[in-house]
Design an enzyme around this catalytic site. Structure first.
Site, short mmCIF file in Angstrom:
data_model
loop_
_atom_site.label_atom_id
_atom_site.label_comp_id
_atom_site.label_asym_id
_atom_site.label_seq_id
_atom_site.Cartn_x
_atom_site.Cartn_y
_atom_site.Cartn_z
N ASP A 19 0.76 -1.35 0.00
CA ASP A 19 -0.04 -0.10 0.03
C ASP A 19 1.17 1.33 0.01
O ASP A 19 0.50 2.35 -0.42
CB ASP A 19 -0.88 -0.10 1.10
CG ASP A 19 -1.92 -1.18 1.29
OD1 ASP A 19 -2.90 -1.03 0.27
OD2 ASP A 19 -1.86 -1.97 1.92
N LYS A 28 -0.72 -5.11 4.28
CA LYS A 28 -1.47 -5.64 5.48
C LYS A 28 -0.74 -6.12 6.49
O LYS A 28 0.24 -6.91 6.41
CB LYS A 28 -2.36 -6.73 4.58
CG LYS A 28 -3.25 -7.60 5.62
CD LYS A 28 -4.46 -7.21 5.66
CE LYS A 28 -5.12 -8.28 6.69
NZ LYS A 28 -6.67 -8.04 6.96
#
Length: 275
Positions: free
Chosen positions: A186, A197
């Site tokens: 991300d 995550k």
């Protein structure tokens, strides 16, 4: 004041639990298209300034939203905004295809690929390898508490890719049974760390201990041009089980020293030197 149609997209982004940074960036670009089709001139310019503040705040951990707002100019020219947003959407699609081609070359017959969460870039690598006739299997976590791994399992099943689904707690046990690790990202920080995550760091440690090469897949718009790993705001969501509060940070930080390479549309980068 942002139009209700754009506000609706922002709320959709805030509510999303499964899809990650690539999807967020795509919907963000679509919000710009909506805005430019509704406003022009000074009204558009004011709305663009507001969106530039609000879009990254939807999820401050994700570099893709920040980079999207840098890509779209602050202007009253609606046609220019539309052109740039459409270019960004095109770049997303092309980047993913290229990553799929590059990453699939790492997978060989007989390999066992372990992954965590649901990365659209990782999925593209697996899909491309399958389309090339490579015979491999996948170990994937259920990825609690939002269970993105269950969604990935469903997609792998459609492609006929053999997989084994495990609980997150078994990452250490199953890492040694794999030959390659692939995860998404991300945010990739200026100092080469990967924000992904929660659980990704634990997988990287387990792979390091078992001698399993650990690769990250990420489009270049996930590389943050300014932030270092210590400066990234890690988002936490409220979560409770049986009346007890459970800490629920969505992401963790994997230091560059555990990462063999970052597969981007620009090639495989070695962090942090090539970031």
């Amino acid at each position: 004041m942002l139009p209700p149609q754009v506000r609706s997209v922002l709320e959709e982004l805030r509510a999303e639990r499964i899809r990650g940074a690539s999807w967020m960036a795509k919907r963000g670009a679509e919000a710009y298209l909506i805005l430019a089709n509704l406003l022009e001139g000074e009204d558009l310019e004011k709305a663009l300034l507001e969106l530039k503040r609000e879009l990254p705040a939807v999820n401050p951990t994700m570099a893709s939203l920040y980079n999207l707002t840098r890509f779209i100019p602050i202007t009253g020219d609606a046609s220019l905004v539309i052109s740039r947003a459409e270019e960004f959407l095109h770049l997303i699609d092309e980047a993913k295809k290229t990553i799929g081609n590059i990453g699939s070359e790492l997978i060989e017959d007989g390999d066992t690929v372990i992954t965590h969460s649901f990365s659209s870039a990782v999925f593209e690598v697996l899909r491309t390898a399958r389309s090339r006739g490579v015979d491999f299997k996948v170990i994937l976590t259920e990825s609690a508490p939002d269970y993105e791994g269950i969604v990935l399992a469903s997609e792998l099943e459609k492609l006929g890719i053999e997989f084994e689904l495990i609980t997150d707690a078994q990452l250490g046990l199953f890492a040694g049974r794999s030959t390659l690790a692939l995860v998404g990202a991300d945010n990739i920080t200026k100092d080469g760390a990967v924000i992904n995550k929660a659980g990704t760091y634990l997988l990287a440690l387990a792979c390091h201990d078992n001698g399993v090469p650990f690769y990250v897949t990420a489009e270049s718009f996930k590389l943050h041009p300014e932030l270092r790993s210590s400066e990234v705001e890690i988002l936490e969501r409220p979560y409770a089980r049986q009346g007890y509060r459970v800490r629920n940070f969505l992401f963790d930080v994997t230091p560059w020293k555990y990462i063999r390479g970052i597969i981007t549309e620009l090639g495989i980068l070695v962090p942090p030197r090539e970031i």
